[in-house]
Design an enzyme around this catalytic site. Structure first.
Site, mmCIF file in Angstrom:
data_model
loop_
_atom_site.group_PDB
_atom_site.id
_atom_site.type_symbol
_atom_site.label_atom_id
_atom_site.label_comp_id
_atom_site.label_asym_id
_atom_site.label_seq_id
_atom_site.Cartn_x
_atom_site.Cartn_y
_atom_site.Cartn_z
ATOM 1 N N CYS A 179 1.186 0.536 -14.600
ATOM 2 C CA CYS A 179 1.344 1.660 -13.691
ATOM 3 C C CYS A 179 0.879 1.215 -12.319
ATOM 4 C CB CYS A 179 0.522 2.850 -14.162
ATOM 5 S SG CYS A 179 0.810 4.301 -13.168
ATOM 6 N N LEU A 180 1.820 0.986 -11.442
ATOM 7 C CA LEU A 180 1.462 0.485 -10.131
ATOM 8 C C LEU A 180 2.261 1.289 -9.112
ATOM 9 C CD1 LEU A 180 -0.395 -1.724 -9.175
ATOM 10 C CD2 LEU A 180 1.535 -3.277 -9.123
#
Lengths: 711, 184
Positions: free
Chosen positions: B89-90
């Site tokens: 999750c970026l």
């Protein structure tokens, strides 16, 4: 001393032209008169005021405007300028210079924006400096003096940092500034951050709002593509941090007044993009705006479907927007609209709300009954549209009900293809939760799925990644179903065995979902016969409830299951709950009247792999039960479901158990069932379900076994 | 075409002066759209001593579409899915946040930064995030045991996964969120 050389004037002229190679000699017959343009590029951009045109009455002889500061209260036209027209300097060295005579100076500007008194003062500076130097060669000193004076615009800038200039020079001065800026820009070299190539300024574009520079080719590529795909929101500055800063200011409602992130059509034309593309951009933007507004009324003529005129959203005049500069386009639109409003809607003022006029075909109709306008005194009722839908339309509506979540702001349905449950509306950019359709704060959307600082949790706590592989079986990519299962299952390692079983139906018969879905619909509808319509809607709407129940389960399990490994077990239990809800659904579907034994179950498995939600499913009876225990239809449905055998009981167990503690007065659960449920929860919490399955799996195929393991 | 050129430039940038703890290679020299990256666990963290494989898939539309980055090595981390997919999750990889002028170098550095500073408030694995916040000792222990189990020895990139769908589009729903795409 001067006599040592031929002529001091020659000496000075030769050294001056060495220092200022741009020096010219305007008069070939007079070698001792030189001319020089001194650029006026103030080190800090200057705000230039152009007082209202009424000032034109001032004496024309005064070449330029006074410096009296803001004496005008009226509308003032101000611009930030970095370049002012340069000053033309003529220096004439007389025969007795430098010993007995100062140089003769003539200063002018084109246009003559420099006030007369400033010109005079500059001209008088020459003799003064000459005297200060002891009547020596003053040429360089003077030119340097003028250049330095130019840096702060000859002291003309008032305390407020503004310079006032006669409005009649406005166009010339602005023109000069634009040209000078452009020239400076084109001379420069910029590294385009998209193609990572150094590019000459002449093939670059500087974004008007934020001054980021990209090469034209990249911008064209990107914007053309985005507009072609209809991804209007992507038409913004392409620098990484630019969006962030501006994004903060962006409101979910996307008000036009806010600092905008989108790019003005006129700038797109400047880049340049094709007019056709820009037109599409403008149209799409307008359409998006209309669609984001729930109140938009559309023309009832089937061949038109234009939007009714509204004050809020005005139809852009394609070419007009293209030609008009910057903001004036919308202003012009304003005026036009007012004019129309006066001629058309005024006479009907009392019924303004009812009368709608199509933007496209100018059809005047009643917004309530969508008949052509009948005057304000006719009583009408909204037309019922239900009956007019074809089966196909109904089916797609049904599908949308099952597999989409409406945006809380604009109600645009969204179907998730993959990823987490934090959604951003493609239409209005609202952030929302896919599970419960709750509006999420763009600043911290994940809060919704986490524990709030005060320890409270929503029904979607820890459920960010449910339905990761998308909602519905025809979405996502690859054989995502298996992966979806994996994601959900990794907490319970033995579940790995479930994957192949789950994949099989999807691979073999992708279209099977349709049928399975039909079966499910039927199953849902059947027990509801007396109120089939409302019931189904109820089911569809209750999606979030199951979620809440599942979340409660964590608490419920903690309370009810003393043997639960308190902290660690709770999250697992949540997952278990979700999965159980899914099971429920699968079974409900399988048990429907059109049951196709293996297929129904297979479909269930298939869906199970991708759907964690369950809530939208056909018949999760326990949930209904919890919500509305008095509803006989649902009771019947539950019984119906219960009849499908113990296996299913077991599957539905955890959800029901979760409900119980919250709904102790619910007499719907018969004791046997309840015992089962409790037993199952215990087993689930102790990871003992495998044993159980071996006893029970004989009355159904392996799919449920897979579920059982997960639960 | 221009996409290839840019990727080549970025590849040079990443291989000529590799940033600390990041090694980039191409599994297949003729395909610049797939990168294998070895990330050294930052010193002073629970991941120190581990070598993590990252698979970077660049869509054909790159840089107009975001690259997909996944962990090929299993890692115990609040922001990486604890499974063989290794989704990350970026924020800067989310399709609605992606800007074509973002470079892979900064993406990789952001990933490495995530190892040094997990973001428990924006988790993919809520349970691990919870543990990270409440019981750091336990978290470190678990993370280290994962490192010992998975992140020692030669890095393997061929985790059981199919071809990532390059340049996937979402038909309808805006962003699905987190680690956008790239998983099979």
């Amino acid at each position: 001393m001067a006599d040592d050389f031929d002529n001091p004037r020659d000496v000075e002229l030769s050294s001056l032209s060495a220092i200022y190679p741009e020096i010219q000699n305007p008069d070939p017959h007079d070698p001792y008169t030189i001319a020089l343009d001194v650029p006026v590029n103030p080190s800090q951009a200057v705000t230039v005021f152009f007082p209202a045109a009424s000032d034109d009455a001032s004496p024309p002889g005064a070449s330029g405007a006074g410096t009296a500061g803001p004496r005008e209260q009226g509308p003032v036209d101000s611009h930030e300028l970095a370049h002012l027209p340069s000053i033309h300097l003529e220096i004439s060295l007389g025969p007795r210079y430098p010993v007995a005579e100062p140089p003769q100076i003539t200063i002018s500007a084109n246009p003559p924006w420099l006030p007369a008194e400033t010109v005079k003062r500059l001209e008088e500076d020459a003799p003064r400096l000459w005297q200060e130097m002891g009547c020596d060669m003053v040429g360089f000193t003077y030119i340097d003096h003028v250049q330095q004076a130019a840096d702060d615009v000859f002291g003309l800038v008032s305390d407020k940092g503004a310079l006032e200039v006669d409005p009649k020079h406005k166009i010339a001065i602005l023109d000069y500034d634009i040209k000078a800026r452009r020239a400076a820009f084109e001379k420069g070299t910029f590294g385009c951050e998209i193609c990572l190539e150094p590019k000459k300024g002449s093939v670059c574009h500087r974004m008007l709002d934020c001054a980021h520079v990209f090469c034209v080719a990249c911008l064209q590529d990107f914007y053309n593509n985005a507009i072609k795909e209809g991804d209007i929101a992507a038409v913004r500055c392409l620098a990484p941090n630019c969006a962030k800063e501006r994004g903060k200011a962006m409101s979910p409602g996307r008000k036009r007044k806010k600092p905008r992130t989108f790019i003005n059509p006129s700038e797109l034309l400047q880049i340049p993009l094709d007019q056709e593309v820009v037109k599409r951009y403008v149209t799409l933007k307008y359409k998006t705006e209309l669609e984001s507004d729930k109140n938009t009324i559309y023309c009832p003529r089937p061949w038109c479907n234009g939007a009714a005129r509204s004050k809020k959203h005005r139809k852009p005049q394609g070419l007009e927007l293209a030609e008009a500069s910057d903001d004036s386009a919308s202003e012009e639109d304003d005026d036009e609209d007012h004019a129309e409003g006066e001629t058309k809607s005024k006479p009907y003022k009392p019924a303004e709300d009812l009368l709608a006029i199509c933007e496209e075909c100018s059809f005047a109709f009643c917004s309530r009954c969508t008949q052509s306008w009948h005057g304000e005194f006719v009583r009408c009722t909204p037309r019922r549209e239900k009956g007019e839908l074809t089966t196909e339309e109904l089916a797609s509506l049904e599908y949308m009900k099952m597999h989409t979540t409406p945006c809380p702001t604009c109600a645009a349905p969204a179907q998730k293809t993959h990823g987490c449950n934090h959604m951003i509306c493609y239409r209005c950019q609202s952030h929302f939760c896919y599970l419960c359709s709750a509006w999420l704060d763009p600043g911290n959307p994940y809060q919704h799925f986490n524990e709030a600082p005060d320890g409270r949790v929503t029904g979607c706590y820890m459920r960010l990644w449910e339905l990761e592989m998308g909602d519905g079986d025809d979405v996502g990519y690859g054989f995502a179903g298996g992966a979806g299962g994996q994601v959900a299952a990794h907490a319970v390692p033995p579940a790995a065995g479930a994957l192949p079983q789950e994949l099989i139906p999807e691979i073999i018969e992708p279209e099977e979902e349709e049928e399975a879905q039909d079966a499910r619909h039927a199953a849902a509808a059947q027990p509801h016969e007396p109120q089939a319509d409302g019931g189904q809607v109820g089911i569809a709407r209750e999606g979030p409830l199951v979620l809440r129940i599942a979340a409660h389960q964590a608490a419920g399990a903690g309370r009810g299951g003393p043997r639960a490994r308190a902290g660690a077990a709770a999250p697992g239990a949540v997952r278990g709950g979700a999965r159980a809800a899914r099971n429920n659904q699968a079974v409900g579907r399988g048990g429907g009247p059109q049951q196709q034994a293996g297929r129904g179950a297979g479909g269930g498995a298939q869906r199970g792999g991708q759907r964690g939600r369950g809530g939208r499913g056909g018949g999760p009876p326990h949930r209904q039960n919890a919500n509305n225990p008095a509803n006989p239809a649902e009771r019947a449905q539950r019984r119906n479901a219960n009849n499908n055998g113990r296996n299913q009981e077991q599957a539905g167990g955890p959800a029901a158990a979760a409900v119980d503690p919250d709904d102790p007065g619910d007499g719907e659960l018969d004791p046997v069932h309840e015992a089962w449920v409790r037993h199952f929860v215990q087993l689930a919490l102790n990871d003992e379900e495998d044993i159980l399955l071996e006893e029970d799996s004989d009355d159904d195929d392996g799919d449920l076994q897979a579920y059982g393991r997960w639960a | 075409m221009s996409s290839q050129k840019r990727i080549a430039k970025e590849l040079v940038e990443c291989t000529a002066s590799p940033p600390t703890g990041i090694t980039v290679s191409l599994p297949n020299d003729s395909d610049v759209h797939k990168w294998h990256v070895v990330l050294d666990g930052p010193e002073g963290t629970a991941y120190a001593g581990g070598r993590f494989g990252l698979v970077v898939s660049l869509p054909i539309e790159y840089p107009f579409k975001a690259p997909a980055v996944t962990f090929a090595t299993r890692i115990y981390h609040p922001n990486v899915t604890n499974d063989s997919l290794g989704s990350i999750c970026l924020g800067l990889l989310k399709s609605e946040n992606w800007k074509p002028s973002t470079r892979l170098l900064s993406v990789l550095e952001a990933v490495r930064n995530l190892l040094a500073e997990p973001q428990p408030d924006d988790p993919l694995e809520a349970r691990i995030a919870d543990e990270y916040r409440r019981d750091r000792r336990e978290f470190d222990k678990n993370a280290r045991s994962y490192v010992a189990r998975y992140a020692k020895g030669p890095v393997k990139f061929d985790a059981p996964r199919g071809e990532p769908a390059a340049g996937e589009r979402e038909g309808n729903g805006g962003d699905g969120g987190g680690a956008s795409g790239g998983r099979a």
